[in-house]
Design an enzyme around this catalytic site. Structure first.
Site, PDB file in Angstrom:
ATOM      1  N   HIS A  28      -6.947  -5.692   2.250  1.00  0.00           N
ATOM      2  CA  HIS A  28      -5.798  -5.142   2.961  1.00  0.00           C
ATOM      3  C   HIS A  28      -5.313  -6.216   3.939  1.00  0.00           C
ATOM      4  O   HIS A  28      -6.111  -6.777   4.701  1.00  0.00           O
ATOM      5  CB  HIS A  28      -6.186  -3.924   3.802  1.00  0.00           C
ATOM      6  CG  HIS A  28      -6.764  -2.768   3.045  1.00  0.00           C
ATOM      7  ND1 HIS A  28      -6.076  -1.586   2.847  1.00  0.00           N
ATOM      8  CD2 HIS A  28      -7.968  -2.583   2.457  1.00  0.00           C
ATOM      9  CE1 HIS A  28      -6.834  -0.732   2.184  1.00  0.00           C
ATOM     10  NE2 HIS A  28      -7.998  -1.314   1.936  1.00  0.00           N
ATOM     11  N   ASN A  61     -13.015  -3.030   2.209  1.00  0.00           N
ATOM     12  CA  ASN A  61     -14.038  -1.989   2.244  1.00  0.00           C
ATOM     13  C   ASN A  61     -14.950  -2.122   1.036  1.00  0.00           C
ATOM     14  O   ASN A  61     -14.479  -2.157  -0.102  1.00  0.00           O
ATOM     15  CB  ASN A  61     -13.372  -0.612   2.248  1.00  0.00           C
ATOM     16  CG  ASN A  61     -12.562  -0.372   3.507  1.00  0.00           C
ATOM     17  OD1 ASN A  61     -13.022  -0.665   4.605  1.00  0.00           O
ATOM     18  ND2 ASN A  61     -11.343   0.141   3.352  1.00  0.00           N
ATOM     19  N   HIS A  99     -10.271  -5.515  -3.350  1.00  0.00           N
ATOM     20  CA  HIS A  99      -8.963  -5.751  -2.755  1.00  0.00           C
ATOM     21  C   HIS A  99      -9.120  -6.066  -1.285  1.00  0.00           C
ATOM     22  O   HIS A  99     -10.070  -5.620  -0.633  1.00  0.00           O
ATOM     23  CB  HIS A  99      -8.040  -4.542  -2.932  1.00  0.00           C
ATOM     24  CG  HIS A  99      -8.628  -3.238  -2.473  1.00  0.00           C
ATOM     25  ND1 HIS A  99      -9.541  -2.545  -3.241  1.00  0.00           N
ATOM     26  CD2 HIS A  99      -8.453  -2.520  -1.342  1.00  0.00           C
ATOM     27  CE1 HIS A  99      -9.888  -1.440  -2.603  1.00  0.00           C
ATOM     28  NE2 HIS A  99      -9.253  -1.402  -1.431  1.00  0.00           N
ATOM     29  N   ASP A 122       0.853  -1.195   0.000  1.00  0.00           N
ATOM     30  CA  ASP A 122       0.000   0.000   0.000  1.00  0.00           C
ATOM     31  C   ASP A 122       0.886   1.242   0.000  1.00  0.00           C
ATOM     32  O   ASP A 122       1.889   1.302   0.709  1.00  0.00           O
ATOM     33  CB  ASP A 122      -0.923  -0.010   1.228  1.00  0.00           C
ATOM     34  CG  ASP A 122      -2.076   0.970   1.075  1.00  0.00           C
ATOM     35  OD1 ASP A 122      -3.223   0.528   0.959  1.00  0.00           O
ATOM     36  OD2 ASP A 122      -1.811   2.200   1.055  1.00  0.00           O
ATOM     37  N   ILE A 123       0.494   2.225  -0.797  1.00  0.00           N
ATOM     38  CA  ILE A 123       1.310   3.440  -0.939  1.00  0.00           C
ATOM     39  C   ILE A 123       1.284   4.299   0.324  1.00  0.00           C
ATOM     40  O   ILE A 123       2.185   5.126   0.533  1.00  0.00           O
ATOM     41  CB  ILE A 123       0.826   4.254  -2.171  1.00  0.00           C
ATOM     42  CG1 ILE A 123       1.912   5.173  -2.689  1.00  0.00           C
ATOM     43  CG2 ILE A 123      -0.453   5.021  -1.874  1.00  0.00           C
ATOM     44  CD1 ILE A 123       1.609   5.763  -4.064  1.00  0.00           C
ATOM     45  N   VAL A 154     -10.889   2.747  -3.994  1.00  0.00           N
ATOM     46  CA  VAL A 154     -10.498   2.148  -5.273  1.00  0.00           C
ATOM     47  C   VAL A 154     -11.477   1.025  -5.569  1.00  0.00           C
ATOM     48  O   VAL A 154     -11.632   0.089  -4.773  1.00  0.00           O
ATOM     49  CB  VAL A 154      -9.051   1.608  -5.228  1.00  0.00           C
ATOM     50  CG1 VAL A 154      -8.694   0.963  -6.566  1.00  0.00           C
ATOM     51  CG2 VAL A 154      -8.078   2.732  -4.902  1.00  0.00           C
TER      52      VAL A 154
HETATM   53  P1  AMP Z   1      -9.807   1.389   0.025  1.00  0.00           P
HETATM   54  O1  AMP Z   1     -10.057   2.689   0.732  1.00  0.00           O
HETATM   55  O2  AMP Z   1     -10.186   0.179   0.824  1.00  0.00           O
HETATM   56  O3  AMP Z   1     -10.434   1.407  -1.361  1.00  0.00           O
HETATM   57  O4  AMP Z   1      -8.240   1.256  -0.128  1.00  0.00           O
HETATM   58  C1  AMP Z   1      -7.501   1.758  -1.193  1.00  0.00           C
HETATM   59  C2  AMP Z   1      -6.053   1.707  -0.797  1.00  0.00           C
HETATM   60  O5  AMP Z   1      -5.282   1.870  -1.965  1.00  0.00           O
HETATM   61  C3  AMP Z   1      -5.606   2.784   0.192  1.00  0.00           C
HETATM   62  O6  AMP Z   1      -5.081   2.177   1.368  1.00  0.00           O
HETATM   63  C4  AMP Z   1      -4.519   3.555  -0.587  1.00  0.00           C
HETATM   64  O7  AMP Z   1      -3.437   3.976   0.226  1.00  0.00           O
HETATM   65  C5  AMP Z   1      -4.097   2.535  -1.616  1.00  0.00           C
HETATM   66  N1  AMP Z   1      -3.536   3.070  -2.849  1.00  0.00           N
HETATM   67  C6  AMP Z   1      -4.045   4.060  -3.630  1.00  0.00           C
HETATM   68  N2  AMP Z   1      -3.259   4.258  -4.694  1.00  0.00           N
HETATM   69  C7  AMP Z   1      -2.236   3.381  -4.598  1.00  0.00           C
HETATM   70  C8  AMP Z   1      -1.101   3.093  -5.396  1.00  0.00           C
HETATM   71  N3  AMP Z   1      -0.839   3.771  -6.550  1.00  0.00           N
HETATM   72  N4  AMP Z   1      -0.256   2.112  -4.991  1.00  0.00           N
HETATM   73  C9  AMP Z   1      -0.486   1.440  -3.851  1.00  0.00           C
HETATM   74  N5  AMP Z   1      -1.551   1.669  -3.058  1.00  0.00           N
HETATM   75  C10 AMP Z   1      -2.411   2.619  -3.419  1.00  0.00           C
END
Ligand code: AMP
Length: 118
Positions: A106, A91, A104, A33-34, A100
């Site tokens: 976490h 989520n 996915h 995760d970024i 996103v």
């Molecule tokens: P969610 O809120 O459950 O949809 O989680 C989306 C996750 O994607 C968040 O924890 C972000 O930090 C992560 N995220 C967004 N863009 C990137 C990226 N380019 N590379 C890695 N993680 C990302």
């Protein structure tokens, strides 16, 4: 809402956006995760066009479901989290603050994570 083929995770899997890749097999892709919320914070995404856990659970074929969740477990082991423990979160939708819209999970670990919600 239809699946958006240009969501960030679809672009990462196509190699259009860089990531710190940790694992890949025919069912799943995993990367850091970024914005890590714990010392270990990995995202595991299935191969296939699924918007969220709700969509995946309702519509993915059984072999993909099995392969995907096996990959989640394998990544947790690979990251050294199995002994001390870890948390998985997914989520779905607005109330869960999904940002996103490609399903996915976490994986969070590397320290004591405390209670379920802050
Ligand atoms: P969610 O809120 O459950 O949809 O989680 C989306 C996750 O994607 C968040 O924890 C972000 O930090 C992560 N995220 C967004 N863009 C990137 C990226 N380019 N590379 C890695 N993680 C990302």
């Amino acid at each position: 809402m239809a699946y958006d083929k240009n969501n960030i995770f679809a672009k990462i899997m196509r190699g259009e956006i860089p990531c710190k890749k940790l694992y890949e097999d025919e069912f799943a892709f995993a990367f850091e995760d970024i914005a890590p919320a714990a010392p270990v914070h990995v995202l595991v995404v299935p191969k296939g066009e699924y918007k969220s856990f709700d969509d995946f659970s309702a519509n993915a074929p059984a072999p993909l479901m099995k392969g995907f969740f096996a990959a989640v477990q394998a990544v947790a082991v690979k990251m050294g989290l199995a002994d001390n423990g870890y948390r998985i979160i997914s989520n779905h939708g607005a109330d869960a603050s999904q940002t996103v819209h490609h399903f996915h999970i976490h994986i969070l670990g590397g320290r004591s994570l405390g209670g379920l919600l802050p």
